[in-house]
Scaffold this motif. Structure first.
Motif, short mmCIF file in Angstrom:
data_model
loop_
_atom_site.label_atom_id
_atom_site.label_comp_id
_atom_site.label_asym_id
_atom_site.label_seq_id
_atom_site.Cartn_x
_atom_site.Cartn_y
_atom_site.Cartn_z
N GLY A 191 0.41 -1.05 -0.18
CA GLY A 191 -0.32 -0.17 0.03
C GLY A 191 0.64 1.35 -0.52
N LYS A 192 2.09 1.00 -0.19
CA LYS A 192 3.15 2.51 0.02
C LYS A 192 2.79 3.68 -1.09
N THR A 193 2.60 2.57 -2.09
CA THR A 193 2.86 3.67 -3.69
C THR A 193 1.50 3.94 -3.50
N THR A 194 -0.50 3.02 -2.94
CA THR A 194 -1.05 3.79 -2.98
C THR A 194 -1.39 5.13 -2.31
N MET A 195 -0.43 5.41 -0.89
CA MET A 195 -0.47 6.05 0.09
C MET A 195 0.43 7.32 -0.57
N LEU A 196 1.24 6.89 -1.21
CA LEU A 196 2.33 8.61 -2.22
C LEU A 196 1.22 8.88 -2.72
#
Length: 358
Positions: free
Chosen positions: A46-51
């Motif tokens: 989910g890190k790129t989604t958050m970014l």
């Protein structure tokens, strides 16, 4: 620059009903103005989604994004004044290095004298002053990525600069150099930087605070020392460190714990019931059997690896393999030999339902 506050969740499918339906589980998180952060975790966490939600490329399915207290959930990346650097270089091959670096400023009508000065400053920071008149098409992949980094940093009025695994195409030695450059640039420019990576070395050496993520959830936010010494979740213990933290199933009762059929004394007050004991290989010591160490368990040596700077001992305790980092000068037990390992130590952590017992 801006302080960023998130209070949101995101699902790519309509009407999510269970945790697995979410790319980002409900969270509340803040990034302070001028801070350097890393979003760290395995692929798909989910890190790129958050970014992309922070940048405005993606709108959260629930909740809000605020910059300095202002709700920007519906704003575009341009309205949020975000600079984003992607995994692969995004540059114009027909332009020179100087023209590429100047492009974001010319697009915004910045005066030429100011453009020239700013391009010179960023080129010097990236060690590209001697390449300003070269065409980007003729440069190596690492130089192209430096241009991409420079284009993200050239504007000094951005709310934040976001990096999505920007060093993937760079060889290891140059990665180390560029991480140092980014830290130097952060100290000099005081920009809000958020850096996505699956590489713990990149995250821990670049960021002041690291957000460790798994399965759409941020399980711990902290500096390198906190993540290493006191993992808030067993996933953090596994993921941080090489190798990660050792875990042993245990039962706590009456101020003592039972591990692998042995009652250990000296543990601090713990809630009764099933727990996990966690200890880093760096802190797991070989104990003397003759001493009757009340904080040790018996294991059978499974493997010993000499890795140059230290020896890595692997021993089987019940159904679990524990790893201990030993000095190169330490006596090497033979494969199959019984060995006592001190699992109770001031650095030992205890977990219930995968979360650290406070």
């Amino acid at each position: 620059m801006a302080g960023i506050d998130l209070e949101l969740a995101h699902a790519y499918r309509a009407d999510p009903k269970q945790e697995s339906d979410y790319a980002l589980l409900p969270l509340e998180m803040s990034f302070r103005d001028g801070g350097a952060y890393a979003l760290l975790g395995p692929s798909g966490c989910g890190k790129t989604t958050m970014l992309n939600i922070i940048s405005g490329l993606l709108r959260p399915s629930q909740g809000s994004v605020k910059f300095d207290g202002r709700d920007v959930t519906g704003d575009t990346p341009q309205q949020r004044n975000i600079a984003q650097v992607f995994q692969f270089p995004v540059i114009y091959d027909t332009m020179t290095v100087a023209q590429n670096l100047a492009f974001p400023l010319r697009n915004r009508g910045v005066p030429e004298d100011r453009i020239k000065k700013r391009v010179g400053e960023i080129a010097e920071m990236l060690d590209m002053s001697g390449q300003l008149q070269q065409r980007a098409a003729n440069l190596a992949a690492d130089a192209k990525q430096k241009i991409s980094l420079g284009r993200g940093l050239v504007r000094d009025d951005v709310s934040a600069v976001l990096f999505d695994e920007p060093l993937t195409v760079i060889d290891p030695h140059l990665k180390w150099q560029l991480r140092r450059k980014l830290k130097q640039i952060h100290r000099e420019l005081k920009l809000t930087l958020i850096y996505v990576t699956h590489d713990q070395v990149e995250a821990l050496t670049f960021a002041e605070e690291v957000v460790v993520m798994t399965r759409g959830k941020a399980v711990q936010v902290g500096n390198a020392e906190a993540l290493f010494e006191r993992p808030a979740h067993t996933f953090v213990g596994h993921f941080i460190g090489s190798p990660g933290m050792n875990f042993l199933a245990a039962q706590s009762a009456g101020g003592a714990i039972e591990v692998a059929g042995r009652r250990l004394l000296g543990a601090r007050a713990l809630p009764d019931g099933a727990i996990k004991l966690g200890i880093r290989p760096e802190y797991l010591k070989v104990a003397s059997a003759e001493a009757g160490d009340p904080g040790a368990v018996e294991g059978i040596v499974h493997q010993v690896q000499d890795v140059g700077t230290h020896q890595m001992l692997s021993a089987r305790v019940g159904d679990t393999i524990l790893k201990a980092r030993l000095a190169t000068s330490a006596p090497v037990p033979a494969i199959g030999q019984a060995v006592w390992l001190r699992v109770l130590d001031p650095h030992t952590c205890f977990y219930r339902d995968e979360e650290l017992v406070a």
